[in-house]
Design a protein around this motif. Structure first.
Motif, PDB file in Angstrom:
ATOM      1  N   PRO A 171       0.831  -1.209   0.000  1.00 46.90           N
ATOM      2  CA  PRO A 171       0.000   0.000   0.000  1.00 46.90           C
ATOM      3  C   PRO A 171       0.866   1.259   0.000  1.00 46.90           C
ATOM      4  N   ASP A 172       0.303   2.333  -0.563  1.00 52.29           N
ATOM      5  CA  ASP A 172       1.002   3.614  -0.504  1.00 52.29           C
ATOM      6  C   ASP A 172       0.679   4.295   0.829  1.00 52.29           C
ATOM      7  N   LEU A 213      -3.718   2.801  -0.318  1.00 50.69           N
ATOM      8  CA  LEU A 213      -4.159   2.293  -1.623  1.00 50.69           C
ATOM      9  C   LEU A 213      -3.064   1.439  -2.249  1.00 50.69           C
ATOM     10  N   PRO A 214      -3.444   0.450  -3.060  1.00 52.32           N
ATOM     11  CA  PRO A 214      -2.416  -0.367  -3.715  1.00 52.32           C
ATOM     12  C   PRO A 214      -1.505   0.510  -4.574  1.00 52.32           C
ATOM     13  N   SER A 215      -0.209   0.308  -4.455  1.00 52.71           N
ATOM     14  CA  SER A 215       0.719   1.108  -5.243  1.00 52.71           C
ATOM     15  C   SER A 215       1.124   0.347  -6.501  1.00 52.71           C
ATOM     16  N   GLU A 216       1.490   1.106  -7.501  1.00 50.74           N
ATOM     17  CA  GLU A 216       1.880   0.539  -8.797  1.00 50.74           C
ATOM     18  C   GLU A 216       3.208   1.118  -9.228  1.00 50.74           C
ATOM     19  N   GLU A 217       3.874   0.379 -10.089  1.00 52.61           N
ATOM     20  CA  GLU A 217       5.092   0.895 -10.705  1.00 52.61           C
ATOM     21  C   GLU A 217       5.016   0.629 -12.198  1.00 52.61           C
ATOM     22  N   THR A 218       5.587   1.529 -12.969  1.00 50.32           N
ATOM     23  CA  THR A 218       5.580   1.410 -14.422  1.00 50.32           C
ATOM     24  C   THR A 218       7.007   1.218 -14.912  1.00 50.32           C
TER      25      THR A 218
END
Length: 115
Positions: free
Chosen positions: A24-25, A29-34
């Motif tokens: 989570p951030d 909230l779920p965190s994402e990476e690109t």
């Protein structure tokens, strides 16, 4: 390996893949990476442009065919393509053609909608 004609395959695009980190951030909230993977030696050609006009709003969608050599990681339909500073969605499943007696390549259709 067979070399594709350089006069047609002289573009570079970037494949963008967003994945969840599983963590989570700061807001829970779920965190994402690109991740960004350059794809050099590709051919980008416009296929069609569609415009929709109604009394509420105007919109347009432009489609491009992209083809080039296979990447070490297969491109997915959920990935995005960045070309000339603009981000595009992938339309459908990319088509990978590899094997003996073939020109090894991947092709896909990308699009950008506005409006």
């Amino acid at each position: 390996m067979i070399q594709l004609p350089s006069i047609l395959h002289d573009d570079t695009v970037t494949v963008l893949r967003t994945t969840s980190t599983g963590l989570p951030d700061d807001d829970g909230l779920p965190s994402e990476e690109t991740t960004e993977t350059p794809w050099a030696g590709v051919n980008v050609q416009q296929m069609k442009a569609e415009e929709l006009e109604d009394h509420q709003q105007n919109s347009s969608t432009t489609y491009y065919r992209v083809s080039g050599p296979p990447l070490p990681v297969m491109i997915r339909e959920t990935d995005r393509i960045k070309w000339r500073g603009t981000e595009y969605q992938i339309d459908g499943e990319p088509d990978a053609r590899t094997g003996a007696h073939r020109i090894n390549h991947v092709s896909l259709v990308m699009y950008k909608s506005r409006g």
